[in-house]
Write an enzyme that holds these catalytic residues in place. Structure first.
Site, PDB file in Angstrom:
ATOM      1  N   ASP A 240      91.541  57.290  15.341  1.00  0.00           N
ATOM      2  CA  ASP A 240      92.279  57.699  16.547  1.00  0.00           C
ATOM      3  C   ASP A 240      92.469  59.220  16.650  1.00  0.00           C
ATOM      4  OD1 ASP A 240      94.082  57.776  14.455  1.00  0.00           O
ATOM      5  OD2 ASP A 240      95.743  56.881  15.533  1.00  0.00           O
TER       6      ASP A 240
ATOM      7  N   SER B 134      91.558  52.690  12.957  1.00  0.00           N
ATOM      8  CA  SER B 134      92.245  53.802  12.272  1.00  0.00           C
ATOM      9  C   SER B 134      92.761  53.414  10.892  1.00  0.00           C
ATOM     10  CB  SER B 134      93.362  54.329  13.159  1.00  0.00           C
ATOM     11  OG  SER B 134      92.779  54.797  14.338  1.00  0.00           O
TER      12      SER B 134
ATOM     13  N   ARG C  57      90.608  50.873   2.279  1.00  0.00           N
ATOM     14  CA  ARG C  57      91.788  50.031   2.060  1.00  0.00           C
ATOM     15  C   ARG C  57      92.510  49.829   3.384  1.00  0.00           C
ATOM     16  NH1 ARG C  57      92.714  54.994   0.249  1.00  0.00           N
ATOM     17  NH2 ARG C  57      94.263  56.231   1.369  1.00  0.00           N
TER      18      ARG C  57
END
Length: 498
Positions: free
Chosen positions: A231, A178, A193
């Protein structure tokens, strides 16, 4: 002698710490404290600042709906509307053993999920602690650790018994990762990132699925990485598997996000992939970035601007900063500090402990709102134990009312996000269920009720057709179901390129 008030009691914090309170305060007139009248005057000012009218909410919903559509039409938008390559809903008849791996902020979780069909499943799982060093060390080492934990888990759960893996059994795996990734197919993901305090080197800009496959080979595991998912997407699929009325999934915790099922014909930025326009695909909205940079639509106060300016990413995640559990306590703290500077609160007391940014946990707002005592003993406890400050009843009532204003605004803005998806997809008439997860939704008192109240303020009585409920486990069960769906799709020769 002036009359004095006594209060005693205890309460337990989310950390498990129990705090005993025994306090005695003089009547307000005898101490340089704010009076009931001053506090009521100030509260009126904050009510104006933090209250969202139904009309304002409907304007936000319109702007939000446009933003969602823009993200579907063009790549690299502020709300990126990421195609997940999860096609359609589960049938509820998916069956078999699947592994799920969830790389969370503090733990690595490995699950063996046995799907039994008819929306039923069994799960066994183990959590492995991640150290701060592992989060910052080399990325390949982090994935080696993931593979090592998988190896241990598979060995422990292999045997001849019921619910155990057969020796040498080959298993599809769903990997819940996630962190923002750009995906061109379901078993690939380039890390844009790191977030949530991770900083593992040599990982950003690389395909994390390939790195993980390398680690699986190193440990010679009979496991095939079938799907790399977020998620929120997992929450959508798991919740629909158990409750087929579910059309939207939302997360309201330290971050915030939503996922829903979109018609491929309306995702014009992936036209070049040649997918059947009649198909459906789950979209991971990453909607915490709504209204970032330009700040045209959301009702930001000067306290919100301060939170944004002093954050590690100024200008970004504008929506998230108004509603996520990470920031609500800080918004309240900034209001209190302003009133201290104006000489309204805590005169003659040392307030240095309150001056530290983020020292006022959002859990304190929950505790203050749910304090059942007339004397507000919970509020006494928070201010005496954590900040060594004495409070009067008028001040405590003010703090509780302020917590309600900030918490209610967060829930009503959350309702605007849900309403934008309902609007866009035309779900209002038939109604739908919304699987919701995250600490704010699960633990903040009255949050769900305020979301529902907000939906009715936006849509009128028809807003009752949109109902949120506690979602299923997205990063474990959802991940396994997506692995099952993807295996079925690829076995059937559908869209093998994605």
């Amino acid at each position: 002698m002036p009359a004095s008030r006594r209060g005693s009691g205890s309460f337990t914090l989310t950390t498990g710490q129990t705090i005993a309170i025994h306090t005695r305060t003089q009547d307000e007139e005898d101490l340089p404290h704010a009076t009931k009248k001053t506090m009521a005057d100030h509260l009126r000012k904050y009510e104006t600042l933090f209250t969202l009218t139904p009309q304002r909410m409907r304007m936000i919903v319109d702007a939000f709906t446009e933003t969602l559509e823009l993200g579907l039409n063009k790549p690299n938008q502020i709300v990126p509307m990421i195609p997940t390559f999860v096609f359609g809903w589960p049938t509820g008849q998916e069956k078999g053993d699947f592994l799920a791996l969830d790389l969370g902020g503090t733990n690595l979780r490995v699950c063996l999920v046995t799907l039994q069909g008819e929306g039923k499943f069994e799960i066994s799982q183990t959590k492995y602690r991640l150290t701060e060093e592992q989060k910052q060390d080399d990325g390949q080492k982090l994935f080696d650790f993931c593979a090592e934990c998988l190896h241990t888990f598979v060995e422990t759960n292999t045997g001849e018994g019921a619910g155990q893996l057969k020796p040498g059994q080959s298993l599809p795996l769903g990997f819940t990762f996630s962190y923002p990734c750009s995906q061109e197919r379901i078993d690939h993901g380039e890390l844009i990132r790191w977030t949530k305090g991770f900083g593992a080197g040599n990982t950003e800009g690389r395909d994390v699925a390939e790195m993980f496959k390398k680690s699986l080979e190193k440990y010679q595991l009979p496991i095939k990485l079938t799907a790399l998912i977020n998620d929120t997407t997992g929450t959508l699929i798991a919740s629909h598997y158990v409750n087929p009325k579910t059309k939207i999934a939302v997360i309201f915790g330290t971050g915030c996000n939503a996922a829903y099922m979109e018609h491929v014909k309306d995702i014009s930025k992936i036209n070049h992939l040649g997918i059947d326009p009649g198909a459906e695909m789950a979209i991971n909205c990453e909607w915490g970035a709504f209204d970032s940079f330009d700040h045209e639509h959301l009702p930001r106060t000067k306290y919100d601007t301060t939170v944004d300016d002093t954050s590690n990413k100024p200008g970004e995640q504008a929506f998230e900063k108004l509603i996520s559990g990470r920031y609500l306590g800080e918004i309240l703290r900034l209001v209190i500090c302003e009133l201290i500077d104006e000489g309204v609160l805590f005169l003659g007391q040392n307030t240095y402990k309150l001056e530290k940014p983020y020292c006022f946990d959002t859990a304190f707002l929950s505790l203050m709102e749910s304090d059942p005592t007339d004397e507000l003993l919970m509020v006494i406890g928070i201010f005496t134990h954590f900040f060594a400050l004495e409070t009067t009843l008028a001040e405590r009532q003010f703090f509780r009312a302020l917590s309600k204003l900030i918490g209610r605004r967060a829930a009503r803005l959350s309702a605007c996000g849900i309403a934008a998806i309902v609007n866009k997809m035309g779900y209002l008439e038939e109604g739908c269920s919304v699987g919701a997860d995250g600490s704010l939704y699960n633990k903040y008192p009255g949050f769900a009720d305020r979301v529902h109240e907000g939906l009715q303020d936006i849509f009128g009585d028809k807003g009752r057709n949109i109902v949120t409920y506690h979602a299923e486990d997205g990063s474990g069960v959802g991940s396994a179901i997506i692995a099952a769906m993807t295996k079925q799709r690829k076995d059937a020769g559908l869209y093998l390129n994605v």
